[in-house]
Motif scaffolding. Sequence first.
Motif, short mmCIF file in Angstrom:
data_model
loop_
_atom_site.label_atom_id
_atom_site.label_comp_id
_atom_site.label_asym_id
_atom_site.label_seq_id
_atom_site.Cartn_x
_atom_site.Cartn_y
_atom_site.Cartn_z
N PHE A 226 0.86 -1.18 0.00
CA PHE A 226 0.00 0.00 0.00
C PHE A 226 0.89 1.23 0.00
O PHE A 226 1.80 1.35 0.83
CB PHE A 226 -0.92 0.01 1.22
N ILE A 227 0.66 2.16 -0.96
CA ILE A 227 1.43 3.41 -1.04
C ILE A 227 0.65 4.49 -0.31
O ILE A 227 -0.50 4.78 -0.66
CB ILE A 227 1.68 3.82 -2.50
N LEU A 228 1.27 5.08 0.70
CA LEU A 228 0.61 6.13 1.46
C LEU A 228 0.45 7.39 0.61
O LEU A 228 1.39 7.83 -0.06
CB LEU A 228 1.42 6.46 2.72
N ASP A 229 -0.72 7.95 0.64
CA ASP A 229 -1.05 9.16 -0.12
C ASP A 229 -1.45 10.23 0.88
O ASP A 229 -2.54 10.18 1.46
CB ASP A 229 -2.18 8.86 -1.10
N VAL A 230 -0.56 11.20 1.10
CA VAL A 230 -0.78 12.24 2.11
C VAL A 230 -0.99 13.58 1.42
O VAL A 230 -0.21 13.98 0.55
CB VAL A 230 0.42 12.34 3.07
N THR A 231 -2.06 14.27 1.78
CA THR A 231 -2.30 15.62 1.27
C THR A 231 -1.88 16.62 2.34
O THR A 231 -2.04 16.38 3.53
CB THR A 231 -3.78 15.82 0.91
N TYR A 232 -1.35 17.79 1.88
CA TYR A 232 -0.84 18.76 2.84
C TYR A 232 -0.73 20.13 2.19
O TYR A 232 -0.84 20.27 0.98
CB TYR A 232 0.53 18.33 3.35
N GLY A 233 -0.50 21.14 3.05
CA GLY A 233 -0.30 22.52 2.62
C GLY A 233 -1.62 23.27 2.49
O GLY A 233 -2.71 22.70 2.59
N PRO A 234 -1.55 24.60 2.27
CA PRO A 234 -0.32 25.39 2.20
C PRO A 234 0.33 25.57 3.56
O PRO A 234 -0.36 25.55 4.58
CB PRO A 234 -0.79 26.73 1.64
N THR A 261 5.47 31.15 -3.12
CA THR A 261 5.20 29.73 -3.32
C THR A 261 4.84 29.07 -1.98
O THR A 261 5.09 29.62 -0.91
CB THR A 261 6.43 29.00 -3.90
N SER A 262 4.26 27.88 -2.09
CA SER A 262 3.94 27.08 -0.91
C SER A 262 3.99 25.61 -1.27
O SER A 262 3.65 25.23 -2.40
CB SER A 262 2.55 27.43 -0.37
N ASP A 263 4.44 24.79 -0.33
CA ASP A 263 4.54 23.35 -0.54
C ASP A 263 3.16 22.74 -0.32
O ASP A 263 2.67 22.69 0.82
CB ASP A 263 5.57 22.75 0.42
N CYS A 264 2.51 22.31 -1.39
CA CYS A 264 1.14 21.80 -1.31
C CYS A 264 0.99 20.51 -2.12
O CYS A 264 1.63 20.34 -3.15
CB CYS A 264 0.14 22.82 -1.85
N LYS A 265 0.09 19.65 -1.67
CA LYS A 265 -0.33 18.49 -2.44
C LYS A 265 -1.81 18.27 -2.17
O LYS A 265 -2.20 18.01 -1.02
CB LYS A 265 0.46 17.24 -2.08
N PRO A 266 -2.65 18.36 -3.20
CA PRO A 266 -2.33 18.79 -4.57
C PRO A 266 -1.89 20.23 -4.60
O PRO A 266 -2.06 20.95 -3.61
CB PRO A 266 -3.66 18.57 -5.31
N PRO A 267 -1.32 20.71 -5.73
CA PRO A 267 -0.76 22.06 -5.78
C PRO A 267 -1.79 23.12 -5.41
O PRO A 267 -2.97 23.02 -5.72
CB PRO A 267 -0.32 22.21 -7.24
N CYS A 268 -1.29 24.18 -4.73
CA CYS A 268 -2.14 25.31 -4.35
C CYS A 268 -2.23 26.30 -5.50
O CYS A 268 -1.34 26.39 -6.35
CB CYS A 268 -1.56 26.02 -3.13
N SER A 269 -3.30 27.06 -5.51
CA SER A 269 -3.40 28.22 -6.40
C SER A 269 -2.89 29.43 -5.63
O SER A 269 -3.26 29.64 -4.48
CB SER A 269 -4.84 28.44 -6.85
#
Length: 430
Positions: A226-234, A261-269
């Motif tokens: 199982f691949i961990l999928d973590v969302t985060y940011g901004p 800029t900001s480190d985001c997943k998925p990318p931030c606007s």
Amino acid sequence: MYLTVIVSFSLLSFVPIDVEGYFQLCDFNKTIFASEESTATFLANFTYKEYFISFHKPDRQYRNIFVVFGHRDGHIAEDNLYWKDSSWKNRTHISSQLNTNNHIDIRIDVSNISMADNGTYELNFGENVCFVLFVMQIRLEPSGTGAIEENTPVFVYAHPHASVITRPFANATMVWLFDGLSANQTASFIQQDGLIWIPHITRGLDGRNVTYRAVQDNGNVNEVNFILDVTYGPSKPLTLVPGQTQYYLVSGDLMPDITCTSDCKPPCSTSWGKYSRGGTLSLGIVTPFNTGEYTCTATRTGVKTVERTVNIYVADNPSFTIAIACLATVQALTTLGLGLWAFHIYRRNKQSPCQMCFNTIARKSPSTNTDDGSNLEAVNNHGQEHYEDLDPDIRRTNKVYDNPAATRLEVYENTTLSSSPTLGVQQTHI
């Protein structure tokens, strides 16, 4: 906190489907481990050659899967195969042959297996061979198979539990791995049987591989990943390049571009509001009108927004203001059709009106002492200032004029101005 953890574990308890029990009439048992959506293979060898072959699941409803009436020298013919459970027909392949000992080997491959296929199966060919199928699965709670938000507690749950594997029939050991290493080496993981608890999942775990492995005593190894999928940011604060948040400039200065800029997943606007819909603020040449606050906003859809403000202060620059006004005047005259006037000025002075504006500003300067090269203030020069003759037809340059302070008049070559302010003329009083 301890009681909360115990309750959470109990909520995640998994009830296996007929995998604990074994059909008591079987002559021997075999255990099969296979990951979900993979192919499970049932292998059996028979010494007794009977006319009738059956494959069924002796669970609470005793479901027949297929039956075979007769075989040809150990080969099962399709025309003699009858499906009792149509859900198996399109995903099952059956083959058989006589081996060197004149025994019959039967192989049943079942593709796209699911958790509903967990359980005990019986293949009867005069002898009874039982298979216990463990469909291996990893799932996350509370998010199921979706992404996990950073800093939330996560339960990584696996099947089968060691507690449902009965020895000596299964003869397998279940272990957890994290990126190929034992999960025991990861301090942030708390294990309990087929469960891993991560109190606070971080973005550093995004994309990492969690493995649940069955190691059988006969050397067979089966696992599910199982691949961990973590969302985060901004993140706070947003990153600015250059990194400063206060700028002090003079009118006419070039303001450097600021990238947000900001480190985001998925990318931030990212946006600077009305000044820029992207992540870069470009003001170019600034004037006092650019003084103010500029706020960068980073947003991840449906989650959260983070802001960071930059303050810009622009002081007035009189020389720059005059130059801008001169350029605007020339442009206005040209627009009104006075191009001949501008051409006459150019022929007479060998300079355009704009060049004359800039040169007028540049040429007015305090007197220079030729002995030591130092600048002398007007008060130390007896009220005298040097001006360069701007008319090329008059060849007298660097002339000195007395400043008649008593009458408060300023004398320029060929021009006398009153002490009253005149629009568009810059006066210097001594």
